[in-house]
Design a protein around this motif. Structure first.
Motif: not given
Length: 142
Positions: A76-87
């Protein structure tokens, strides 16, 4: 371990496939689409793991289950960091100073890969060990 029903097992499998597709899309250049696929997959996968219960008294399996749930939290932390990295949702808060920008790059930028790796290792280890421990318990009972 409580077995998941067919619907829950299908949701867990679909979630895992979405996670793989989302991570692959990110790596191969679709950074804006990938989080939209990876995040729902992560939530489905983690939710199904949290729904799986162990009601036995074996301390080893309880410990391994906690390790597995820690791995799900890292997904879940990975998903949040991926969203931050993309947007770049919180990037403007960091980018006001050069030190803030440096901190952002050091702690957030592309670190979803590290947390994804940690989650995958924890999941592989705990899943393998839980299955072997459950098999040992069956042999003891027989």
């Amino acid at each position: 371990m409580k077995q998941l029903n067919r619907t829950q097992s299908a949701m867990m499998l679909i979630g895992a496939c979405l996670m793989v597709v989302g991570a692959a899309l990110y790596v191969f250049g679709e950074q804006t689409v990938a989080p939209c696929i990876f995040t729902p997959g992560t939530l489905m996968f983690a939710a199904m793991q949290y729904m799986q219960k162990y009601t036995g008294t074996d301390v080893t399996i309880r410990r391994l289950r906690r390790i597995m749930l820690t791995g799900a939290a890292f997904f879940i932390i990975s998903a949040l960091l991926m969203v931050e990295n993309a947007y770049h949702v919180v990037f403007p808060l960091f980018a006001k100073t050069i030190n803030g920008y440096t901190s952002y790059v050091k702690y957030i930028h592309n670190n979803w890969v590290v947390t994804l790796l940690v989650a995958a290792v924890l999941q592989l280890y705990s899943t393998h060990r839980i299955s072997s421990e459950l098999q040992k318990n069956k042999q003891r009972e027989a």
